[in-house]
Design an enzyme around this catalytic site. Structure first.
Site: not given
Length: 405
Positions: A219-220
């Site tokens: 989850d950038t």
């Protein structure tokens, strides 16, 4: 021979033939002045934490809109929004980032200004709470011209050198222990146990354990913005893959891979801003941010993004050996509305904003200056769709503008 990917197709009712896996929801609404579009990442977002993911996207949108209402431009807005996302313990960026094999935090971030086309980035950076601030400062310093003795100022720094540069330019240090959360530490311990177990099992089970681990840790965070002058900007920040090797740099820092922003140089072209999330190695080898930006010059934005995600990512020849290609993008494109081109009394932009992902889910938020609060959404692949082999696309259209006094 490369295994054919099981790509499932979902199309809106206006289409009579399925192409490949596509989910499209169009919305048309009038907005004014500007648009902010954020993502807390592509990966896996549990139902139990859905409220927290949406809330952080709302806060990021609000922070950017407040900055723009105060007269700030797109570049300042993406920085403000991304700092909010980095400060959240629920995102894999800044505070709460994944820990590497050594139990340390090393962050990547980059930012790009569509007006000047300047870019700044940091990789494997430790000891700084908000990596995007360093990337932003690097971008600013490149605009000042050459250094002493004719040296070209850096736009991308990594590791200890990046940390030292940041501190020397007034950005305060922050110990790793202050950036480590209970969630990230428990994740590290859990992943370490999985790795130890994987060393004792057969190859097939080892691969399964790795896939289970990766799906939840991609989850950038990213932001794309268009301001009242039509300038676009994009930024991205990431703590990287869980249990990565120390020194590894993901797509969030790489030029053309983590983010892209480019103002239109001609009235016949679109301004575009893109931010990516997912497996860094997949995104680096495909330069997905720039590929999606280039694709957005086509007439049909949804079709163009679909083809880019399919041909330039899932089925890319550069990923021929991969059967699980994980990633997501948020995309914004805008152009001057037809009536604005005919009248000096109207300033208006037609903005299309889309998101697409091959991961199980992706959380996004969006807001205009006319809105009292941000809208948020967690996009999920439908039942039966295989993450890494299927993709979802959603988005909408809005009109930004006012009549001059």
């Amino acid at each position: 021979m490369k295994k054919k990917k099981n790509v499932i197709v979902y199309l809106p009712s206006c289409h009579s033939k399925p192409l490949k896996n596509l989910i499209v929801r169009n919305k048309l609404k009038a907005f004014y002045f500007l648009m902010i579009f954020t993502s807390s990442g592509a990966g896996y977002h549990s139902e139990s934490k859905a409220k927290e993911y949406k809330h952080v996207c709302k806060r990021a949108c609000q922070r950017a809109v407040d900055r723009l209402r105060a007269g700030g431009l797109a570049l300042e807005a993406v920085t403000s929004a991304l700092m909010e996302l980095e400060d959240s313990p629920f995102t894999n960026a800044g505070t709460g980032s994944n820990l590497n094999l050594s139990g340390e935090i090393e962050c990547d971030a980059s930012i790009m200004d569509g007006k000047s086309l300047n870019y700044g980035a940091v990789g494997a950076l430790s000891g700084i709470k908000n990596p995007v601030l360093v990337a932003r400062r690097l971008l600013s310093e490149t605009q000042k011209g050459k250094l002493s003795a004719g040296r070209i100022p850096p736009c991308f720094l990594v590791g200890k050198g990046a940390e030292q540069w940041a501190i020397s330019h007034g950005i305060p240090a922050c110990p790793t222990e202050k950036m480590t959360t209970k969630f990230s530490l428990s994740g590290y311990k859990r992943n370490k146990r999985k790795m130890e177990l994987a060393e004792q099992v057969e190859t097939k089970r080892k691969r399964q354990l790795c896939e289970e681990n990766n799906s939840a840790c991609l989850d950038t965070v990213g932001v794309v913005v268009v301001d009242r002058e039509g300038n676009v900007a994009a930024a991205v920040s990431s703590g990287g893959l869980a249990m990565k090797h120390p020194g590894r740099v993901g797509q969030a820092a790489h030029y053309g891979c983590g983010c892209w922003a480019e103002n239109a140089r001609d009235v016949s072209l679109y301004s575009t801003a893109v931010s990516t999330s997912g497996s860094g190695e997949h995104l680096i080898r495909t330069m997905l941010a720039r590929e999606c930006s280039t694709a957005m010059q086509a007439e049909n934005a949804h079709q163009a993004l679909l083809e880019a995600m399919q041909n330039k990512f899932i089925s890319s020849p550069f990923l021929a050996g991969e059967d699980c290609v994980l990633g997501g993008v948020i995309v914004l494109r805008c152009c001057t509305c037809g009536e604005a081109q005919r009248s000096e009394d109207i300033q208006a932009l037609l903005v299309e904003f889309l998101w697409s992902h091959t991961t199980e889910s992706m959380c996004v938020g969006y807001m205009s200056a006319q809105d009292s609060k941000a809208r948020t959404h967690i996009s999920r692949l439908p039942p039966g769709a295989v993450a890494g082999q299927s993709l979802a696309i959603e988005g909408g259209v809005c009109r930004l503008g006012t009549v001059s006094d």
